[in-house]
Design a protein around this motif. Sequence first.
Motif: not given
Length: 223
Positions: A1-6, A199-203
């Motif tokens: 996943m990506l951070q919310k801060s990104t 997210l990684l699994s979705t991608i």
Amino acid sequence: MLQKSTLKFLKVLKQNNEKEWFDAHRTTYDAARADFTHFIANVIEQYGKEDEAIAALQAKDCLFRINRDVRFSKNKAPYKTNFGASIAHGGKKSIYAGYYIHIEPGNESFAGGGLWMPEAEQLKKVRQEIDYNFAAFEQLVTASSFKAVYGGLYTGEDSKLSRPPKGYDDSNPAIEYLKFKSFIALHPLKDGEVTDKDLLSTILQAFSALHPLVIFLNTAVEG
């Protein structure tokens, strides 16, 4: 996943798209880009096990610069308000079909790929391959696994010719596909999905559904 801060950085950048602001927040940008870079490296590491053509890539080979080329644009905003990575054999400047990840706040993110605006020589080869092997191509883009993720090939603005390309006519059973100028598919991602642990699994699932089309397109390009 990506951070919310990104995502937050990209959102605020859109509201302050000027060099002075960017320079004052470069540390925040560096952290956001590092987060995206780390994620792309994970994608390459994991999906490279299924598609060996991308296994040797480094994240830096795939990431686009955040600076916009404003030389020929009326929009003089200096920075893109998204992070993007093109994961294809040879990296982001490759002539080959591959995979793409686009991260942009406001539920504008997506994953997918294919072959975007190929040069005339490559486009001619792809059209010829579709013409010669239409049944195989049609099976790929109408497969339930592909349609479940993408719905079909992208048919947005300027994606197709209005008339048959040179050398083909309306009687060709593949004519609607032969009119395409790009052969891409996009799977939209909501902001909540971008920062979700899955997210990684979705991608990876999205790329797996696209893989047969990538193989078909690259077979054509290499022909």
